[in-house]
Design an enzyme around this catalytic site. Structure first.
Site, PDB file in Angstrom:
ATOM      1  N   SER A 124       0.797  -1.225   0.000  1.00  0.00           N
ATOM      2  CA  SER A 124       0.000   0.000   0.000  1.00  0.00           C
ATOM      3  C   SER A 124       0.829   1.275   0.000  1.00  0.00           C
ATOM      4  O   SER A 124       0.304   2.352  -0.302  1.00  0.00           O
ATOM      5  CB  SER A 124      -0.939   0.013   1.208  1.00  0.00           C
ATOM      6  OG  SER A 124      -0.213  -0.165   2.409  1.00  0.00           O
ATOM      7  N   ASP A 131      -2.792   7.800   8.445  1.00  0.00           N
ATOM      8  CA  ASP A 131      -3.791   6.955   9.082  1.00  0.00           C
ATOM      9  C   ASP A 131      -3.095   5.988  10.042  1.00  0.00           C
ATOM     10  O   ASP A 131      -1.978   6.257  10.492  1.00  0.00           O
ATOM     11  CB  ASP A 131      -4.655   6.232   8.044  1.00  0.00           C
ATOM     12  CG  ASP A 131      -3.840   5.318   7.124  1.00  0.00           C
ATOM     13  OD1 ASP A 131      -2.664   5.031   7.434  1.00  0.00           O
ATOM     14  OD2 ASP A 131      -4.381   4.870   6.086  1.00  0.00           O
ATOM     15  N   HIS A 169      -0.016   4.421   7.492  1.00  0.00           N
ATOM     16  CA  HIS A 169       0.672   5.043   6.361  1.00  0.00           C
ATOM     17  C   HIS A 169       1.133   6.468   6.641  1.00  0.00           C
ATOM     18  O   HIS A 169       0.460   7.212   7.353  1.00  0.00           O
ATOM     19  CB  HIS A 169      -0.262   5.051   5.135  1.00  0.00           C
ATOM     20  CG  HIS A 169      -0.780   3.693   4.782  1.00  0.00           C
ATOM     21  ND1 HIS A 169      -2.031   3.263   5.140  1.00  0.00           N
ATOM     22  CD2 HIS A 169      -0.189   2.671   4.122  1.00  0.00           C
ATOM     23  CE1 HIS A 169      -2.215   2.024   4.718  1.00  0.00           C
ATOM     24  NE2 HIS A 169      -1.110   1.636   4.093  1.00  0.00           N
TER      25      HIS A 169
END
Length: 366
Positions: free
Chosen positions: A39, A331, A334
């Site tokens: 991600s 978040d 990340h």
């Protein structure tokens, strides 16, 4: 009249000079970049996975992206794939699944030679790392996709031209964090493997995939180490808001094994070159010296709810920080675009404290 003509010509000259100067500053430094990972560098592949629960498709993701909309990036704005491409004078490599989707597959202007992003949120080096999240594209499958792409290119492009193109391109690999998260989330893995046994196995599996890429033309690798994942907001909650030391220790063990593995890979493949980036050291610097980098908050997530703003996912009902520039974390897991920019700056032309045996700028020059 002559003075008007002279002024117009002067204006045209200055405009052309600025245009070409800017073009020179943004000159393409490599033919393409091929991205593999999780991600941290997914630019939308997971959006094409119908069953996946790992998608950055809700507000407030993308709030600081140029479009101000969610794009599948797990960030408030641009992620590492975008920012590395900027450094290289390239457009962001598009998600592979967008290129092979029914809409684009038959379009003549789709080109794999311009660079491709295979990364997938939730992906690990091991297959099955994302069992808790259902569907992601593990590294093995990402390399399968690349191999399929390579086969098509060999049918379309002269062999020597293709190899020259690929040998000068950058292959960026940003993966491993989810494998470590997976270890701490699995009692079964912990029973069957000591932390050292597990990281040895992870690095060994990565070596197989890097060799597959090499066998299909890759020569220049940018390898990103695992960061101090125990300091991300989600794992801080395990340790009364302080960094979760067990996860950080495992990250360190993995990075040590990874660097040894890369040296072995280089010995076997003499014309392979790589730059390793020590994300662990880079993030530690930000956390320990935030003010010197322009940050104020090193613990809280910018988008979320609850303690450290990290007990729940980033959703449209989340509390969102006003100044994303002074937060390291966007978040639960990340980094913000601002934090990612500091990492990419170090990755590109940073000192040996962060990069080894060379940095990306030096890798490009080979």
């Amino acid at each position: 009249m002559d003075s008007i003509v002279m002024m117009r010509n002067s204006f045209l000259f200055i405009s052309c000079f600025i245009f070409f100067s800017l073009g020179f500053l943004k000159a393409q430094k490599t033919p393409a970049i091929y991205v593999f990972g999780d991600s941290l560098v997914d630019v939308g592949n997971n959006n094409y996975l119908t069953l996946s629960l790992v998608k950055a498709t809700l507000p407030h993701y993308g709030i600081d992206f140029p479009t101000k909309k969610p794009t599948g990036r797990f960030s408030n704005g641009k992620n590492a794939a975008d920012l590395i491409a900027e450094k290289l004078g390239l457009a962001t490599s598009p998600p592979y699944l967008s290129l092979v989707s029914k809409i684009n597959f038959n379009k003549k202007n789709v080109s794999f030679l311009d660079g491709v992003n295979f990364a997938s949120g939730g992906a690990g080096i091991f297959n099955g790392t994302d069992e808790n999240f259902r569907q992601s594209i593990p590294l093995t499958k990402q390399v399968d996709y690349y191999s399929q792409m390579h086969e098509k290119l060999t049918q379309q492009t002269e062999a020597s031209i293709l190899q020259n193109h690929l040998s000068k391109s950058i292959f960026a690999v940003v993966i491993g964090s989810n494998d470590i998260f997976g270890y701490f989330n699995s009692k079964d893995l912990q029973k069957k493997n000591t932390p050292q046994q597990y990281v040895d196995s992870v690095a060994s599996s990565l070596k197989v995939q890097l060799q597959r890429l090499y066998n299909n033309g890759a020569r220049k690798f940018e390898i990103i180490g695992v960061s101090t994942i125990g300091c991300c907001p989600s794992l801080r909650l395990k340790n009364k808001t302080e960094c979760f030391s067990e996860a950080n220790l495992m990250s360190m063990k993995y990075n040590e094994v990874l660097q040894s593995m890369l040296k072995e890979l280089k010995l076997v493949n003499k014309d392979l070159s790589y730059s390793y980036f020590d994300t662990y050291a880079a993030l530690q610097d930000l956390i320990q010296n935030p003010k010197s980098y322009g940050f104020a908050d090193v613990k809280d997530a910018c988008c979320g709810l609850g303690e450290l703003n990290s007990q729940f996912l980033c959703t449209p009902i989340s509390i969102i920080c006003f100044n994303r520039q002074d937060h390291i974390f966007w978040d639960q897991f990340h980094p913000t675009e601002a934090a990612t920019r500091t990492f990419v700056d170090k990755l590109y032309n940073g000192p040996s404290k962060y990069t080894s045996p060379i940095n990306m700028e030096q890798l490009l020059a080979l």
